[in-house]
Design an enzyme around this catalytic site. Sequence first.
Site, PDB file in Angstrom:
ATOM      1  N   LYS B  78     -54.202 -18.275 -54.202  1.00  7.97           N
ATOM      2  CA  LYS B  78     -53.599 -18.012 -52.881  1.00  7.97           C
ATOM      3  C   LYS B  78     -52.668 -16.806 -52.986  1.00  7.97           C
ATOM      4  O   LYS B  78     -51.866 -16.724 -53.933  1.00  7.97           O
ATOM      5  CB  LYS B  78     -52.820 -19.245 -52.410  1.00  7.97           C
ATOM      6  CG  LYS B  78     -52.305 -19.134 -50.969  1.00  7.97           C
ATOM      7  CD  LYS B  78     -51.610 -20.421 -50.511  1.00  7.97           C
ATOM      8  CE  LYS B  78     -51.192 -20.358 -49.047  1.00  7.97           C
ATOM      9  NZ  LYS B  78     -50.518 -21.564 -48.565  1.00  7.97           N
ATOM     10  N   SER B 158     -52.263 -23.442 -44.013  1.00 13.09           N
ATOM     11  CA  SER B 158     -52.263 -22.016 -44.230  1.00 13.09           C
ATOM     12  C   SER B 158     -53.162 -21.533 -45.360  1.00 13.09           C
ATOM     13  O   SER B 158     -53.544 -20.369 -45.383  1.00 13.09           O
ATOM     14  CB  SER B 158     -50.837 -21.551 -44.518  1.00 13.09           C
ATOM     15  OG  SER B 158     -50.382 -22.069 -45.761  1.00 13.09           O
ATOM     16  N   SER B 182     -50.480 -27.569 -45.516  1.00  7.31           N
ATOM     17  CA  SER B 182     -51.267 -26.355 -45.769  1.00  7.31           C
ATOM     18  C   SER B 182     -52.284 -26.464 -46.899  1.00  7.31           C
ATOM     19  O   SER B 182     -53.053 -25.531 -47.111  1.00  7.31           O
ATOM     20  CB  SER B 182     -50.348 -25.170 -46.059  1.00  7.31           C
ATOM     21  OG  SER B 182     -49.752 -24.712 -44.880  1.00  7.31           O
TER      22      SER B 182
END
Lengths: 95, 494
Positions: B78, B158, B182
């Site tokens: 990420k 997210s 998320s």
Amino acid sequence: MSIDKNTVRKVARLARIRTTDAETEVLAGEMNNILKMIEQLNAVKTDGVEPMTSVIEMQMPEREDKVTDGGIPEKILANAPEHTAGFFVVPKVVE
Amino acid sequence: MKNLTNLTIKDALAALKKKEFTATELTEAHIKATEAARHLNCYITETFDIARKQAKESDARYAKGAAGLIDGIPIAMKDLYCTEGVQTTAGSKILKGFKPPYESTVSGNMFRDGAVMLGKSNLDEFAMGSSNTTSAYGNVINPWQRKGDNKPLVPGGSSGGSAAAVAARIALGATGTDTGGSIRQPAAFCGITGIKPTYGRCSRFGIVAFASSLDQAGPFARSVEDCALLLQSMAGFDPKDSTSVNRAVPDYTKSIGQSVKGLKVGVPKEYRVDGTNPEILQLWEKGVQMLKDAGAEIIDVSLPHTQYALQTYYVIAPAECSSNLARYDGVRFGLRVEGENLIDMYEKTRAEGFGKEVKRRILIGTYVLSAGYYDAYYNKARRVRKLIWQDFIEAYKKCDVLLTPTAPTAAFAIGEKMQDPVTMYLNDIFTVPASMAGMPGISLPAGLSADGLPLGLQLLGKPFDEETVFKAAHALEKAVNFTALPQLLLSKAA
């Protein structure tokens, strides 16, 4: 409590975010909706409840007060938009 | 040769050990798959050169018989994790071009254990969002589609790029971060598995901060056991993060396959909220029955403050974000927009560098922390947070884990739910309470909706009891036997 355009302008100034007039208008509406949701919390009885700081009950760790890092000015400055002679450069602050 | 991109991490590791293929071959297969799936926009930065170098080093370790825990496994990182010398954007224009001079502890742990990084995956800007549509680097597209409808769907957020990459079989696993859901919500939307461990289990050092009392790192993979392996590598005490907890990391893979006979599974009645898709409620009941059939004892429990978790979250997270994001000022890193004076420069830089959702949250946060409102909003929310935490502690006196849905709907189309921020926020209704309380939670795929989209169930556990969460999740995974593939892969095979 309702947020008007002036309040948005004041908060944006505190947060150091420039907003246009049109943005201010939209933000006032959106922030009011969010606040309306948040204000549902007033229905909860919280007398005598301590505000929570951390979900884990632990003693903050302490270490000896000595320098453990440093001597890397090039690394620190490598991402700066502007730097000179080992310093970050900003617009003139003092006349 | 085997299809190298549809393996589990466990099978890939076994094959690498037996020299059925090399880490380089495994990595090349994933690079090829990534190139073919670029329209999904999973990555902000591809790091194929690094991946090839890491794979070569991994092969050398296998040759010497000195392979690490996840040696040679290609993963997506990420783009919220600082990676030394590799651009880290947090999905924001304000950090474009930022190359951290240090490595985040969690990514460093994974590289220590042999992980191969394919790229920095896309995310909502500063991890603020539930649909990966707030990224300054474009939307991520979910590899799943509704039956008979090719509208592009969101992957959730997210950590949308990470979840979509694992679902699209262009990475074997991925890292995410979870502040209000998320990891769990995108795992549910993409039909994969993802766990947010207990707050304090993984170090936050070097992960771009959003809301520091909530942020926690965790993995995505295509099985519960793979998640256990990845978390094993990521977790652990770090003196550089004062909220990381000094506790040994157990061998999580030992939980896999253990019997759930006698395990007490709590079902919280407050999670039957209006507006939840009836299919999801049915799936939840099915999940309860499956655990019961496996020998677990089902117990009705109550978490009375559940309905206030979202409101609490939308005070505390913006408050912390407004403080954390004060550092983006155009002086030390990232974007600078010149101004007439220092304040003018700050204001123009932040106006230009932050997107709409981030600005909205900074302003809400600034407002609830400002003089006159601090007690009424911020302290009030922190008091309610304590009550939410107490609800969990009380419930865990009666049960070992809780079973709930992960999200109130399946993945929605890009553009839907985007008119009003509050509607979007409702996505996190089932994931936020455990975040507020710091409890571990896993989401795993448990079935398909009538229009063919994956739906997830969530298991929550006691603090630092990821082992029981893995045990229960594995039992459920076995009963569900989820084998559906995203349409993207089916159409390719056809």
